[in-house]
Design a protein around this motif. Structure first.
Motif, mmCIF file in Angstrom:
data_model
loop_
_atom_site.group_PDB
_atom_site.id
_atom_site.type_symbol
_atom_site.label_atom_id
_atom_site.label_comp_id
_atom_site.label_asym_id
_atom_site.label_seq_id
_atom_site.Cartn_x
_atom_site.Cartn_y
_atom_site.Cartn_z
ATOM 1 N N TRP A 60 2.425 1.634 -3.476
ATOM 2 C CA TRP A 60 1.345 2.034 -4.399
ATOM 3 C C TRP A 60 0.954 3.483 -4.125
ATOM 4 O O TRP A 60 0.859 4.318 -5.013
ATOM 5 C CB TRP A 60 0.149 1.097 -4.204
ATOM 6 N N VAL A 111 -0.496 -9.785 -0.393
ATOM 7 C CA VAL A 111 -0.894 -9.319 -1.728
ATOM 8 C C VAL A 111 -2.406 -9.357 -1.859
ATOM 9 O O VAL A 111 -3.033 -8.407 -2.360
ATOM 10 C CB VAL A 111 -0.222 -10.186 -2.811
ATOM 11 N N ALA A 112 -2.969 -10.462 -1.349
ATOM 12 C CA ALA A 112 -4.422 -10.601 -1.445
ATOM 13 C C ALA A 112 -5.117 -9.477 -0.692
ATOM 14 O O ALA A 112 -6.078 -8.874 -1.188
ATOM 15 C CB ALA A 112 -4.843 -11.959 -0.872
ATOM 16 N N ARG A 145 -8.382 -4.175 -1.295
ATOM 17 C CA ARG A 145 -8.388 -2.959 -0.483
ATOM 18 C C ARG A 145 -9.728 -2.248 -0.495
ATOM 19 O O ARG A 145 -10.077 -1.581 0.470
ATOM 20 C CB ARG A 145 -7.273 -2.014 -0.913
ATOM 21 N N ARG A 188 0.833 -1.199 0.000
ATOM 22 C CA ARG A 188 0.000 0.000 0.000
ATOM 23 C C ARG A 188 0.871 1.254 0.000
ATOM 24 O O ARG A 188 0.583 2.236 -0.676
ATOM 25 C CB ARG A 188 -0.899 -0.022 1.241
ATOM 26 N N LEU A 211 -4.947 -6.374 -2.659
ATOM 27 C CA LEU A 211 -5.846 -6.367 -3.812
ATOM 28 C C LEU A 211 -7.285 -6.163 -3.365
ATOM 29 O O LEU A 211 -8.089 -5.556 -4.078
ATOM 30 C CB LEU A 211 -5.705 -7.691 -4.584
#
Lengths: 993, 525
Positions: free
Chosen positions: A428, A524-525, A530, A425, A528
């Motif tokens: 990103w 990661v999951a 979020r 996060r 994704l």
């Protein structure tokens, strides 16, 4: 090490002045000190790792077991490298972060350097109390650093919050340390570890110490201060809140784990709170939109993990903990510094407003990526190596059957997944190009100087991964020697048997690796997912915010304080007196009730006269409390005084009786002089409320006092010393009047003190009456003007004293009085008695040694002579009767008395030793002289001075203030000097005279 | 060397006499007053070194042997107190000269400030060296009258009102003290402290406790022990800053000093120790809460003063050598730090025109030196290491932990809590008065002040800010330096305190001092 420590201190003191010349380059100078300490640690490293710790000792307060003992053993060595290394880099970074004209950078540089010094001392202290000294220093310095932007209220509040929270923990810890040192018999950490005391008290002590450690490391429930502390400038966060201060708690746990990990509840507390913190921190981090807050909660989360593994207390866990601590310092500092750069360049830290930064600043993005990868636990970074070690250490025990270890593993994996998620996060948020958001303008501020520090830290994190063996060599020595596992069935491989765990990038396809992979995939999951998670966040709002709780507690304390204080501080004198008297009655009354001693033999009176006097005194005392007029009150109080003197004379103390009568007279006169200016009636507030209660207290005090007197006298077993006095007074003091010898010789030291009291009292009267223009807050009014006016007036008085008007001049200033106020009879009496009275007073003074009298009585008589002159002739007559200043009389008297005391010292005798001179003089015949008489002359003068001062103040000054002419003069005087003198007022009223 | 003992009293007394004779000329007054205190300090230091390294000193005034005459005793405790008091009194005097308080008075028949101040000094010193209970009372009388004069200086309405509270409560304390002396004389036939100690064992225990309670009540008022302490915050803060500074530093400590003498020499028995410990706890906590409830810096400091008296009583109440030693060190520390803070408050008042934290701000920017002079002693008082306040607290905690009963642990906990509350109250001052900018003061709704504004007696006026004379800053800085020296040289100072504590382990040593070779002294040990 002591020298380096001193250097930190000196640097901190010098940096602020240096800033004027160097501006923001001062940070480069500041960085030299931690850099030096880092270099020193590197040089001595091999020696320390191969066995011998570096020890330096100095004394400080040995009585408190507080010594300046510094020891660098492997654990301290690693910590030293972290705190000095990161410290130096952060200071370098500051040079780029702050502009040359930033406000308060000198102060900031000094505080940050001092902080680095405190951390340096903290990790090296061998003595727990010395450790605490540095511990609290870091709290205070962090307060100053967090509050650096002092203009912002949030900043100030956060600083105070951090200080109060960590100091609260610190104080709890101090209590724990005191108890622990008490149990172990020493404050030295190695001794405490070796002694490893046990028992309930030790357990308590250890838990108290843990409270301190947890509050410092922002573990639940103390975690709230850390996000708040993000109000600090970013370099502070990078250093204090990533690498240094928050690690202090972890360090302390690491220090004590070898001896106390088996203490009941140690492991449970640390694992439960640590995991909760880790998961909560990670979860909340996912919600943050401010990059810095995201990191702050991430730090809270990681600290939770650190606490879990550090507190575990096995050899592998200790190894893993230290590796993780280093890894965390490297990646988290990097990330904070990166945020600082972004904030600086883009003007925001909000990830919703940042877009396209990755393309604009690829180097920055790369640095951040390295750090984030390490944080998420991706190979080949050091963070991965450390996390593998953590999982391994816990798995060994979990597989061995320890339930707590299994819970820990599960928690760590869950926490790691969250860590991976918020790492992604962050990347990103900071660097991705987002639709619908304008790209950030260029970041042209980012020069190599700005990037240096984060780059070095990030690369170190990268390099240590493949070089895990090297890291292992550095970290492992501090862990060796600890038990291999805690589970009963754990493989009990002794260290050094070849089976021990070592840090490495690749251990083969182990369960740890699988769990790491699982965590990352889950992370990661989570990232994704979020969008749904954001919705969940919105819904599951934490019911209690710890920070709000803090404010509630603080507010509660404030309110409690106000309530308690308004209960006690009534501002009411009767209340205060009542409390004191009740305490007195309760204390003594309880003792009397419990005790078995009764009163001794009671003889009610010696002569019936005593009874009569007592009745009169009691009656007048009661009357005084009921008097409605001031004058009545004064008179009846006077009656008690005269009663006292009657008692004295009955008991065979004529000196005391005479003195008491004279004192009463002078007091009465003083009262009368004062009462001229006061309302006749006593105010309502005297005795109007709670009369009954007051009477009760009064009676209780009196009764208690009476009983105590009887009981105390009844307990007497030995003869009082005063029985020997008459003989001593005559044989040695050469005086038949024992009271006088006691006053001027036996206990002359007391008299000397009482003279000081008299002088202070005289001064006080003057101080309160002559207050015109004395308020130090006001400028002095035109003094010259006042004086001129007074002089004019005096001239007029002198003119009126012309020979032609001397008809009624019995006393000098008589003509100055208003004829209506004159009493010729009084003037005549005063004229006739004044000199005689003065002669009597001198007789009393010198006769006192053998007969009733003495300096005190003599002085009072002389004073009464002055009173007569004043009453008959007013203030000018007083001036004529005593042309010297009261101060001079008081001072001279005291000089005589004190010199009599000091003189024998020069002759080698004790102070106040008297000498006896006997000689035959022509005319006078046989003369005896005791030097203590000189002392008595001093007493005489002081008393005369007192009366004179009272007359001048309460008499003359009050007259003057009441005088319309003088009022006019005073009014003119207090007006600005430029105002022309009010010429009209004076002569007109003067015309009457 | 013994000749120096009475000089401790005579020097300020002669100084007072000379300042009176010098009349209204400010220059000689200043020279005499400061000179007297410098000499006093030198005498004190010589005495301390001698007493600590060689032997304690005793003088029988006028050559009259104890118990018939008055005996003066300078042991380690007394010498230490003399030195610290002289330092504080000198610094405060210099501060007052800077403030202009000591000058002027042209209208009065006697000069006021300097003589009274020196007489106050005399009283302090008489109390420290008195080996005679009645002489101690004389010392208290001097303190009472001279401090009343100083507290009402300038005669403003608020000062007179405060002065009335002060003088009436003090008179009550004196009355109780005098009554106690009468009762002690009634029971034991002597007022020489050493002889009281010798004879006290001869009377029944309940009478002993009775006399003990009486003395403790009298001294408890002076020392401001809860619940005899309510008068103090209503009396001290209104006086001129340096006067408050001297009072706060010294006067209550003389009460504590007297309590130490009572507990170690006259009534060394443990009967009342638990009660004293409870009172110490209440003093600490109630005082600290009082400090939190104030908005005026001088009032805050008056409450911390009361609160920290609890620490000293705690040390005394333990009844152990370590406890006494820690209490003595704490007294020394507290005299210095409390005076320093009041002087700093005087500087704040001068710079900002007020000492109310609801009214002032921006001092860090406008007066950075004052900020440093406030911050360091504030941390010191808050018990933040490495300062002497921490060291004293550590000593007290260790002594209490050694005692190891529930009450002792409760006191340790209360001590830690009070330390935090003190820090909170003082750091709040820093946040608002120093950090908050002056522009933000108006209409600032700080959460820190919400409850304080409802508190009673928080009125204060803002007068115009004025420039600060250098002498004021200089003497405050000097006191800060003394506080730091107490930290750096805590080893030697604590050493003296420890040895003083050992001297006071029971009355034996004291009795031997006054009556050398007395068998009774030996018996009692």
């Amino acid at each position: 090490m002591l020298v380096l420590l001193a250097l930190f201190g000196i640097a901190a003191l010098l940096l602020a002045p240096l800033t004027r010349a160097l501006t923001n380059r001062v940070f480069l100078v500041a960085a030299l000190v931690p850099l030096g300490a880092f270099g020193h640690a590197l040089v001595v490293g091999p020696g320390i790792l191969s066995g011998g710790p570096l020890v330096e000792r100095a004394a400080w307060v040995p009585q408190l077991q507080l010594t300046l003992d510094l020891v660098m053993d492997p654990l301290s060595w690693v910590m030293t490298l972290v705190v000095t290394g990161v410290g130096a880099l952060v200071l370098l970074y500051c040079a780029a972060y702050f502009r040359s004209d930033s406000e308060g950078i000198g102060r900031f540089a000094a505080t940050l350097t001092a902080f680095a010094g405190a951390m340096y001392g903290l990790v090296l202290s061998e003595d727990v109390f010395l450790l605490f000294v540095f511990w609290e220093l870091t709290s205070v310095l962090s307060y100053l650093l967090i509050g650096h932007y002092q203009g912002r209220r949030a900043s100030r509040g956060a600083a105070l919050q951090a200080l109060i929270t960590t100091t609260l923990g610190g104080l709890v810890m101090l209590v724990g340390l005191v108890l622990l040192a008490q149990q172990a018999g020493s404050a030295s950490i190695p001794v405490i570890i070796a002694a490893a005391p046990e028992g309930a008290l030790t357990t308590t002590a250890i838990i108290l110490v843990l409270v301190g450690a947890l509050s410092k490391s922002a573990i639940l429930p103390f975690h709230f201060w850390l996000p708040g502390a993000m109000a600090a400038p970013t370099p502070v966060s990078a250093y204090l809140h990533a690498a240094a201060m928050v690690k202090a708690g972890v360090y302390l746990i690491a220090r004590f784990a070898p001896a106390f990990a088996e203490t009941p509840s140690w492991r449970e507390i640390l694992v439960v709170l640590g995991l909760a913190t880790m998961i909560l921190g990670g979860w909340v981090a996912l919600r943050q939109t401010d990059l810095k807050l995201l990191l702050a909660y991430g730090t809270v989360s990681q600290l939770g993990l650190l606490v879990v593994i550090t507190g575990w207390g096995t050899r592998d866990a200790a190894l893993a903990a230290l590796a993780l601590l280093v890894a965390h310092a490297l990646f988290k500092s990097t990330l904070f510094l990166v945020v600082g750069i972004i904030d600086h360049g883009a003007g925001t830290r909000d990830l919703r407003a940042l877009s396209g930064l990755g393309r604009r600043a690829p180097v920055l993005a790369a640095i951040a990526a390295l750090a984030l990868a390490s944080m998420a636990g991706l190979p080949p970074l050091f963070g991965f190596v450390a996390k593998e070690a953590v999982l391994h250490a816990l798995l060994v025990d979990a597989l061995g059957g320890a339930d707590l270890a299994a819970i820990a593993v599960a928690g760590v994996v869950a926490g790691s997944a969250l860590t991976a998620a918020y790492s992604i996060r962050f990347f990103w948020g900071a660097f991705a190009t987002k639709g619908g958001v304008d790209d950030v303008e260029d970041l042209d501020h980012v020069g190599p100087g700005f990037l240096l520090a984060p780059a070095v830290l990030a690369v170190a994190g990268l390099a240590l991964g493949p070089l895990a063996a090297l890291a292992d060599a550095g970290v492992a020595p501090s862990a060796d020697g600890l038990p291999a596992g805690v589970a009963p069935s754990a493989p009990s491989a002794p260290s050094g048997s070849g089976e021990v765990y070592h840090l490495a990038l690749w251990h083969g396809p182990t369960l740890e690796l699988g769990l790491s992979l699982l965590a990352i995939l889950a992370g990661v999951a989570i990232f994704l997912a979020r969008e749904p998670i954001a919705r969940l966040h919105a819904r599951v709002h934490s019911p209690v915010s710890a920070s709000e709780l803090y404010w509630d507690v603080v507010g509660g304390v404030d309110r409690l304080a106000v309530r308690v204080t308004s209960l006690t501080q009534r501002g009411s004198l009767p209340f205060y007196l009542g409390v004191i008297l009740v305490v007195f009655v309760a204390g003594t009354g309880a003792t009397l009730l419990i005790g078995s001693s009764g009163p001794g033999e009671v003889r009610l009176w010696d002569t019936p006269a005593q009874v009569a006097i007592a009745v009169i005194m009691v009656a007048s005392a009661v009357a005084a409390t009921r008097a409605q007029k001031r004058f009545t009150a004064v008179l009846v109080v006077g009656v008690t005084g005269f009663g006292m003197s009657a008692l004295f004379s009955i008991m065979g103390a004529p000196d005391l009786a005479i003195t008491q009568i004279l004192v009463e007279l002078v007091t009465l006169i003083a009262f009368v002089l004062v009462l001229r200016r006061l309302p006749a009636q006593l105010g309502d507030r005297h005795g109007s409320t709670r009369k009954g209660l007051r009477a009760l207290i009064a009676v209780a005090v009196g009764a208690t006092m009476g009983v105590i007197a009887l009981v105390a006298a009844g307990a007497r077993t030995e003869a009082p010393i005063s029985l020997a006095w008459p003989e001593l007074a005559y044989e040695i003091g050469h005086g038949r009047n024992t009271v006088n010898v006691a006053l001027v010789d036996l206990r002359a030291w007391d008299t000397l003190g009482e003279l000081a009291v008299v002088i202070a009292a005289a001064t006080g009267v003057a101080s309160l009456l002559f207050i015109r223009g004395r308020d130090d807050a006001l400028p002095r009014p035109a003094r010259g003007l006042v004086r001129r006016r007074v002089e004019q007036r005096l001239d007029r008085v002198r003119e009126q004293g012309r020979p032609g008007e001397l008809r009624n001049a019995w006393i000098l200033a008589g003509p100055s009085l208003d004829p209506r106020n004159r009493s010729i009879l009084l003037e005549v009496v005063v004229r006739l008695t004044f000199h005689a009275t003065v002669v009597v007073s001198i007789y009393l003074l010198f006769a006192g040694h053998n007969l009733p009298g003495g300096g005190f009585a003599g002085g009072l008589v002389a004073g009464l002579a002055l009173v007569g002159r004043y009453l008959a002739g007013g203030r000018y007559e007083l001036g004529a009767a005593a042309p010297v200043g009261a101060g001079a009389v008081l001072g001279t008297g005291m000089l005589l008395a004190a010199s009599t005391a000091a003189m024998p010292l020069m002759l080698g005798a004790d102070a106040l030793t008297s000498a006896f001179v006997e000689t035959e003089l022509p005319v006078l015949g046989h003369v005896e002289f005791v030097t203590s008489t000189i002392f008595d002359v001093g007493v005489y003068l002081v008393v005369v001075g007192l009366v004179l001062d009272v007359l001048r103040s309460l008499g003359a000054e009050v007259d003057r203030q009441a005088d319309p002419v003088e009022r006019a003069i005073a009014a003119a005087g207090s007006a600005p000097a430029a105002v022309s003198p009010p010429a009209a007022a004076g002569p007109q009223s003067e015309g009457r005279a | 060397m013994t000749a120096l003992v009475p000089l401790v009293v005579l020097v300020p007394l002669l100084g007072a006499a000379l300042t009176l004779v010098a009349g209204r000329r400010p220059q000689p007054q200043r020279v005499i007053a400061i000179g007297a205190l410098v000499i006093e300090l030198v005498i004190g230091i010589v005495l301390l070194i001698h007493v600590d390294q060689v032997e304690p000193l005793v003088m029988e005034v006028g050559g009259w042997q104890a118990p018939f005459g008055i005996v003066l005793v300078v042991d380690r405790l007394a010498a230490l107190m003399i030195v610290v008091s002289a330092i504080v009194l000198l610094a405060v005097l210099v501060f007052s000269v800077g403030q202009g308080l000591a000058d002027g008075d042209e209208e009065t028949p006697v000069s006021i400030y300097n003589p009274t101040y020196l007489i106050l000094t005399t009283g302090v010193m008489i109390a420290f060296i008195a080996g005679d209970l009645f002489n101690l009372y004389v010392g208290f009388e001097i303190l009472l009258v001279s401090s009343y004069v100083l507290i009402t200086l300038g005669g403003t309405e608020s000062r007179i009102r405060a002065g009335v509270t002060y003088v009436v409560v003090s008179l009550l304390s004196s009355l109780l003290f005098l009554a106690s002396i009468a009762m002690i004389y009634g029971a034991l036939g002597t007022v020489t402290i050493a002889q009281i100690a010798q004879r006290i064992g001869e009377i029944p225990v309940d009478v002993q406790i009775l006399l003990h309670v009486m003395l403790l009540v009298a001294f408890g008022i002076k020392a401001a022990v809860f619940p005899l302490s309510f008068w103090l915050p209503d009396s001290y803060p209104t006086a001129p800053a340096p006067v408050t500074a001297a009072f706060a530093g010294l006067l209550t400590k003389i009460g504590v000093y007297a309590i130490i003498r009572v507990e170690t020499v006259i009534f060394p028995g443990p009967e009342l120790n638990p009660a004293l410990m409870v009172l110490a706890l209440l003093t600490m906590v109630v005082g600290a809460l009082g400090a939190v409830a104030q908005a005026d810096i001088k009032r805050i400091l008056s409450f911390t003063l009361v609160s920290h008296i609890g620490y000293m009583i705690l040390g005394v109440a333990l009844g152990t050598v370590e406890g006494t030693a820690a209490a003595i060190f704490y007294i020394v520390h507290h005299i210095v730090v409390q005076t320093t803070l009041f002087l700093a408050a005087g500087l704040i008042e001068r710079e900002a025109g007020s000492t109310s934290i609801t009214r002032i701000g921006g001092l860090l920017a406008s007066a950075p030196l004052v900020a440093a002079l406030f911050f360091i002693p504030a941390l010191n008082l808050g018990g933040i290491p490495p300062f002497s306040g921490f060291l004293g607290k550590l000593g007290l905690f260790q002594a209490a932990a050694q005692q190891g009963d529930a009450l002792a642990y409760a006191l340790i906990g209360a001590g830690a809590l009070v330390s935090l509350l003190t820090l909170y109250a003082l750091v709040r001052v820093w946040n608002l008065a120093f950090w908050r900018s002056a522009d933000a003061v108006e209409g600032d709704e700080s959460r820190l002040l919400r409850s304080v504004e409802e508190a009673p007696l928080n009125t204060s006026t803002v007068s115009g800010a004025r420039t600060t004379p250098r002498l004021m800053t200089l003497s405050t800085a000097g006191m800060v330096a003394v506080g730091l020296a107490l930290t750096v040289f805590a080893g030697p100072v604590y050493g003296v305190a420890s040895r003083a504590g050992e001297n006071l382990d029971g009355p034996g040593a004291y009795i031997q001092l006054v009556f050398p070779g007395s068998s009774e002294g030996a018996e009692l040990e």
